[in-house]
Design a protein around this motif. Structure first.
Motif, PDB file in Angstrom:
ATOM      1  N   LYS A 130      30.209  -3.719 -22.478  1.00 41.62           N
ATOM      2  CA  LYS A 130      29.636  -2.187 -22.855  1.00 41.62           C
ATOM      3  C   LYS A 130      29.263  -2.012 -24.282  1.00 41.62           C
ATOM      4  O   LYS A 130      29.075  -0.987 -24.652  1.00 41.62           O
ATOM      5  N   PHE A 133      26.550   0.669 -24.799  1.00 44.95           N
ATOM      6  CA  PHE A 133      26.809   2.056 -24.186  1.00 44.95           C
ATOM      7  C   PHE A 133      27.029   2.876 -25.324  1.00 44.95           C
ATOM      8  O   PHE A 133      27.500   2.668 -26.501  1.00 44.95           O
ATOM      9  N   ASP A 136      29.450   8.647 -24.823  1.00 45.00           N
ATOM     10  CA  ASP A 136      29.686   9.551 -23.702  1.00 45.00           C
ATOM     11  C   ASP A 136      29.480   8.881 -22.223  1.00 45.00           C
ATOM     12  O   ASP A 136      29.237   9.582 -21.106  1.00 45.00           O
ATOM     13  N   LEU A 138      30.959   6.471 -21.373  1.00 43.98           N
ATOM     14  CA  LEU A 138      32.209   5.643 -21.275  1.00 43.98           C
ATOM     15  C   LEU A 138      33.431   6.370 -20.812  1.00 43.98           C
ATOM     16  O   LEU A 138      33.277   7.902 -21.022  1.00 43.98           O
ATOM     17  N   SER A 139      34.495   6.102 -19.965  1.00 40.37           N
ATOM     18  CA  SER A 139      35.665   6.749 -19.633  1.00 40.37           C
ATOM     19  C   SER A 139      36.391   6.947 -20.994  1.00 40.37           C
ATOM     20  O   SER A 139      36.366   6.533 -22.136  1.00 40.37           O
ATOM     21  N   GLY A 140      37.355   7.980 -21.013  1.00 42.04           N
ATOM     22  CA  GLY A 140      38.320   8.316 -22.037  1.00 42.04           C
ATOM     23  C   GLY A 140      39.007   6.866 -22.648  1.00 42.04           C
ATOM     24  O   GLY A 140      38.966   6.758 -23.647  1.00 42.04           O
ATOM     25  N   GLU A 142      38.205   4.142 -22.317  1.00 38.39           N
ATOM     26  CA  GLU A 142      37.188   3.065 -23.022  1.00 38.39           C
ATOM     27  C   GLU A 142      36.687   3.581 -24.413  1.00 38.39           C
ATOM     28  O   GLU A 142      36.800   2.634 -25.231  1.00 38.39           O
TER      29      GLU A 142
END
Ligand code: ADP
Ligand code: ADP
Length: 228
Positions: A130, A133, A136, A138-140, A142
């Motif tokens: 990632k 990336f 925003d 990404l999940s929390g 991550e």
């Protein structure tokens, strides 16, 4: 390595956040800091990276007194301490890679070393795939792993995590705990302020309970809880 003696902290508005704290934390320990909101936990951690100085008493970090140390030595102190926040505090316009690299650029790490070190640490938090990336995307969980990567990329002696799982669901919280535990296994001191009874009671470590600015309990292999 972290030693506080008779520490009081009164903020300019007259609020006394710490009321006579004595504590010693050795290199390599894992310590949970528990207590109700407003107890003084964040103030305690801010004294360690010298975001705040005690009003009276002494704070020694590796034998250096944070009240009397020269201003120009503060960056060197902070390089030994990685900080992880509940709300991640990533730079939204930078990629995952850039957020972590930034921590090395500000300390003028040799550009040739940056790429390897960033990718090593992203590998450690299992986010190599990632790197390009934006936060925003990404999940929390991550995002919190990126923030941990940023905190450890300088190989600090201490990681301070202020409610690192406070915004995460239980499964994701365990993932974060697992990573902090691995970092600690490598010899890094970890101080974690938390409200998670489940985590504290499952991964047993030293517990320091702070209430009304005082240390009310200090227990190895301790459990969650405070009086009020
Ligand atoms: P905790 O992290 O346990 O919630 P804090 O250390 O944040 O506790 O706060 C302890 C007390 O100090 C609270 O009453 C809080 O309102 C006060 N406090 C914290 N930071 C400041 C500040 N910068 N200025 C004034 N008061 C503060
Ligand atoms: P959570 O389980 O925390 O709710 P999400 O559903 O937000 O996680 O994300 C699940 C996966 O999808 C994550 O691996 C995340 O990186 C990816 N993802 C989420 N939003 C985006 C996006 N806007 N662009 C690309 N990938 C995304």
């Amino acid at each position: 390595m972290i030693e506080m003696q008779g520490v009081y902290k009164t903020y300019p508005n007259g609020v006394t956040a710490l009321n006579g704290l004595d504590v010693t934390i050795d290199q390599g320990e894992f310590v949970y800091v528990v207590g109700p909101s407003g107890a003084g936990k964040s103030t305690f951690t801010k004294l360690i990276y010298r975001e705040e100085k005690p009003t009276t008493g002494t704070v020694l970090i590796n034998d250096i007194n944070t009240s009397t140390m020269k201003q120009r030595r503060i960056p060197k102190l902070r390089r030994q301490i990685g900080v992880v926040y509940q709300d991640f505090r990533l730079l939204p316009t930078l990629t995952v890679y850039e957020n972590v690299a930034f921590a090395l650029e500000v300390i003028e790490e040799h550009p040739q070393n940056i790429r390897r070190r960033v990718m090593d640490v992203l590998d450690q938090v299992r986010l190599k795939n990632k790197a390009r990336f934006l936060p925003d995307e990404l999940s929390g969980g991550e995002q919190q792993r990126v923030s941990i990567a940023r905190a450890i990329v300088n190989h600090p002696k201490v990681v301070i995590a202020d409610e690192p799982t406070g915004n995460l669901d239980p499964d994701t919280s365990w993932e974060i705990m697992h990573i902090l535990d691995e970092i600690n296994s490598g010899g890094t001191t970890v101080l974690m302020a938390t409200h998670s009874q489940e985590i504290v009671n499952t991964i047993r470590r030293r517990v320091i309970a702070i209430e009304d600015g005082m240390l009310v309990r200090d227990q190895s292999n301790g459990e969650y809880g405070y009086e009020y």
